[in-house]
Write a protein that holds these residues in place. Structure first.
Motif, mmCIF file in Angstrom:
data_model
loop_
_atom_site.group_PDB
_atom_site.id
_atom_site.type_symbol
_atom_site.label_atom_id
_atom_site.label_comp_id
_atom_site.label_asym_id
_atom_site.label_seq_id
_atom_site.Cartn_x
_atom_site.Cartn_y
_atom_site.Cartn_z
ATOM 1 N N VAL A 533 1.267 24.448 9.887
ATOM 2 C CA VAL A 533 2.094 23.493 10.241
ATOM 3 C C VAL A 533 1.652 22.536 11.319
ATOM 4 O O VAL A 533 1.112 22.483 12.249
ATOM 5 C CB VAL A 533 3.297 24.270 11.255
ATOM 6 N N GLY A 542 8.948 23.947 8.576
ATOM 7 C CA GLY A 542 8.167 22.807 8.037
ATOM 8 C C GLY A 542 8.748 21.432 7.786
ATOM 9 O O GLY A 542 7.900 20.472 7.547
ATOM 10 N N GLU A 594 -0.195 21.101 4.425
ATOM 11 C CA GLU A 594 0.548 22.529 4.707
ATOM 12 C C GLU A 594 0.068 23.291 3.459
ATOM 13 O O GLU A 594 0.127 22.688 2.221
ATOM 14 C CB GLU A 594 2.026 22.180 4.585
#
Ligand code: ATP
Length: 606
Positions: A533, A542, A594
């Motif tokens: 993150v 997120g 991510e």
């Protein structure tokens, strides 16, 4: 299984065989049988240690309240295949009240409790926070109570070995709650500053090193050697930590120097002393751990010279491993990692103290959790976080002022209505928690809505520790190995008062780059999903954490958003590629990608 409460005549106390023998054949000779109990009764008129006679302890029980004691001894119920009576039944009822009428055994309790009660030596292996402590304490204390009611017990009968002082406090508190107020004195928390030269009480909770030290001390050696020979029950909690702590290099060095871990030496000593006392097959050993490998299991088994059964809670299937039916934590497509645990990682660059503290504070703030545990990992070459007494108080004060600053800067601050961030150390939290482990106290085990509590602990202190309602763990530094990571992460996502299953939780690891790489490998190997993150994102979802953006950043983001909107009209698919750039410009030190590594190989790592 619903709890049933029935009348349980005191006259039947101690008739363990009558209730159980038919349904549960014992795997090994029952320890502490009737003949043994009678022998003890003949050799000693007293019940309980610290020089206290049975009569005195009975008086102590009456001090605890004659009427309430009688009421407790009449309460009985069947729970997890064990007939539970007296204060333990009362305690279970208090848990049931918290759970709105139900308190079901967890999978490991369902599986193991009746076998432990039946005298089977075993190692129980189940995920963190699924009630292993209750799983061994309830049946063994029930056995102790029944046998003490038949014939008074004297001296040490039940030894519980744990790795830390914190876990000692917690285990003693639960054992006392299960025995009830009148018998609480039967349980001793072994402390170095106490007098250990008098006969130990019936139940002792200690660290193996402390007992080893008493055995090395000429003053206390004869007393403790004799006491070990009379043991009926031995528990090795956090077994992997106690008998299999060393890594490969340390093991080699220790073997060259002829050293063994204190718990291994102690188990060997118990085997020796019970053999000398002619009770070789009369004691029962129970190991408990959330992280068990073959070597740990072998070490427990061969140190004590006892044939152990392995009782394991069934793992949950992981989607990736399902296809191939291999892999996962257990190599069969299943894993013991808690289902509802979210794993997140953040990589501050550079990984230095003030920077790490600001990332930690922001992370805690973004989590929007009511209770966060900050774990300071200390091991490993890189990613070292401060954990000395000085370091910890520094962390406490850093988090305190940084969280307040963040809240002041935020437009939608969390610290209104008289609420505040309470940053405390683990010892303060444990002290407060221990008060809640009695039957009366457990009714007060509810969420404290007044503060956002942040508890700071070193990694070595949190082994096996339970604090209610930890919503998230922030792990700072290198967790060294996967089991250290699991034990830190496992302080959240646990059974909670009143919950019928473990609650969900988040663990965010703030680590340096190489450690993040290592953790990605662990996640792929053992079947959990680790998501990196970047800053300015909500660590749970997120999503961008809007309220943390400054005015300037928001304005810039809006401008970019406008520009993207125009772009989108022409090239609708461009959105997903452009979006990360919103955040890239002002936080270049944080990587933006991510990953969902369990599903696709993470490009950033290659
Ligand atoms: N059957 C159950 N239902 C609900 N809660 C339970 C149950 N059994 C135990 N608990 C509660 O679960 C919490 C965690 O228990 P415990 O600390 O024994 O877990 P553990 O398996 O030993 O964890 P760890 O591996 O971290 O040491 C405690 O608050 C305990 O009271």
């Amino acid at each position: 299984m619903l709890l049933t409460v029935a009348s349980w005549p005191p006259a039947t106390l101690g008739c363990r065989g009558a209730w159980h023998a038919a349904s549960q054949p014992s795997a090994r000779p029952q320890c502490g049988g009737a003949a043994e109990t009678e022998r003890r009764a003949r050799s000693s008129p007293g019940l309980g240690g610290h020089g206290e006679t049975g009569e005195n302890l009975e008086k102590a029980a009456f001090r605890g309240g004659r009427a309430s004691e009688r009421r407790k001894s009449e309460t009985a119920m069947e729970w997890g295949g064990v007939k539970v009576t007296g204060a333990a039944a009362e305690w279970l009822q208090s848990q049931m009240e918290l759970g709105g009428g139900t308190f079901e055994p967890s999978p490991i309790q369902e599986e193991a409790m009746s076998r432990i009660y039946d005298g089977e030596s075993c190692c129980i292996h189940a995920p963190t926070g699924t009630g292993k402590t209750l799983c061994y304490l309830l049946p063994l204390l029930q056995r102790f109570t029944e046998e003490a009611a038949r014939a008074p017990a004297r001296g040490l009968r039940f030894l519980i070995l744990v790795p830390t002082a914190v876990l000692q406090v917690q285990t003693v508190a639960l054992a006392r709650a299960l025995l009830g107020p009148g018998k609480a004195e039967n349980v001793t928390l072994m402390r170095r500053d106490a007098d250990n030269t008098s006969e130990p009480s019936n139940i002792v909770v200690a660290t193996p090193r402390h007992i080893r030290d008493l055995l090395d001390e000429p003053m206390t050696q004869p007393l403790w050697l004799r006491a070990l020979g009379q043991l009926d029950w031995v528990v090795v909690d956090e077994a992997d930590q106690l008998v299999d702590k060393w890594h490969r290099v340390q093991r080699k060095k220790a073997s060259r120097e002829g050293r063994v871990l204190p718990a291994v030496a102690l188990l060997k000593e118990i085997e020796l002393q019970t053999t000398k006392a002619g009770r070789r097959d009369e004691w029962q050993l129970v190991g408990a751990t959330a992280t068990l490998n073959r070597r740990t299991f072998r070490n427990v088994k061969y140190s004590a010279g006892i044939d152990l059964a392995l009782i394991r809670a069934p793992g949950s299937t992981i989607p990736e491993a399902e296809a191939q039916e291999t892999g996962g934590q257990y190599g069969d497509g299943t894993t013991g990692w808690p289902d509802k645990l979210r794993h997140r990682v953040r990589v501050p660059i550079p990984f230095r103290f003030p920077k790490v503290m600001s990332v930690a504070a922001k992370t805690i703030y973004e989590l929007e959790a009511k209770r966060v545990l900050v774990v300071l990992a200390t091991t490993g070459r890189g990613g070292r976080a401060p954990s000395s007494v000085y370091g910890r108080s520094l962390v406490l004060s850093q988090l305190r002022f940084r969280l307040e600053d963040l809240d002041d800067a935020s437009e939608q601050g969390r610290l209104d209505d008289g609420r505040f961030f309470q940053v405390i150390s683990i010892s303060e939290a444990i002290e407060a928690a221990a008060k809640l482990w009695s039957s009366e106290g457990s009714r007060q085990r509810v969420r404290d809505e007044r503060h956002c509590q942040v508890i700071v602990a070193a990694a070595q202190e949190i082994r096996g520790m339970h604090l209610d309602f930890i919503d998230a763990v922030v792990l700072i530094g290198d967790p060294n190995n996967i089991s250290d990571y699991m034990h830190a992460a496992g302080r959240t996502c646990r059974y909670q008062p009143g919950s019928a299953e473990p609650l969900e939780g988040t663990v965010v690891s703030i680590v340096e780059d190489s450690v993040a790489n290592k953790m990605m490998k662990w996640s792929n190997l053992s079947g959990f999903k680790l998501v990196e993150v970047p800053m300015k994102r909500n660590v749970k979802t997120g999503e961008p954490a809007e309220r943390l953006l400054t005015k300037r950043q928001k304005q810039a983001a809006a401008e970019i958003g406008e520009a993207l909107k125009d772009l989108d009209d022409d090239f609708p698919e461009s959105y997903e590629y452009d979006e990360p750039e919103l955040y890239e410009y002002d936080e270049p030190e944080f990587r933006e990608a991510e990953h969902e590594p369990a599903l696709s190989p993470p490009s950033v790592w290659s």
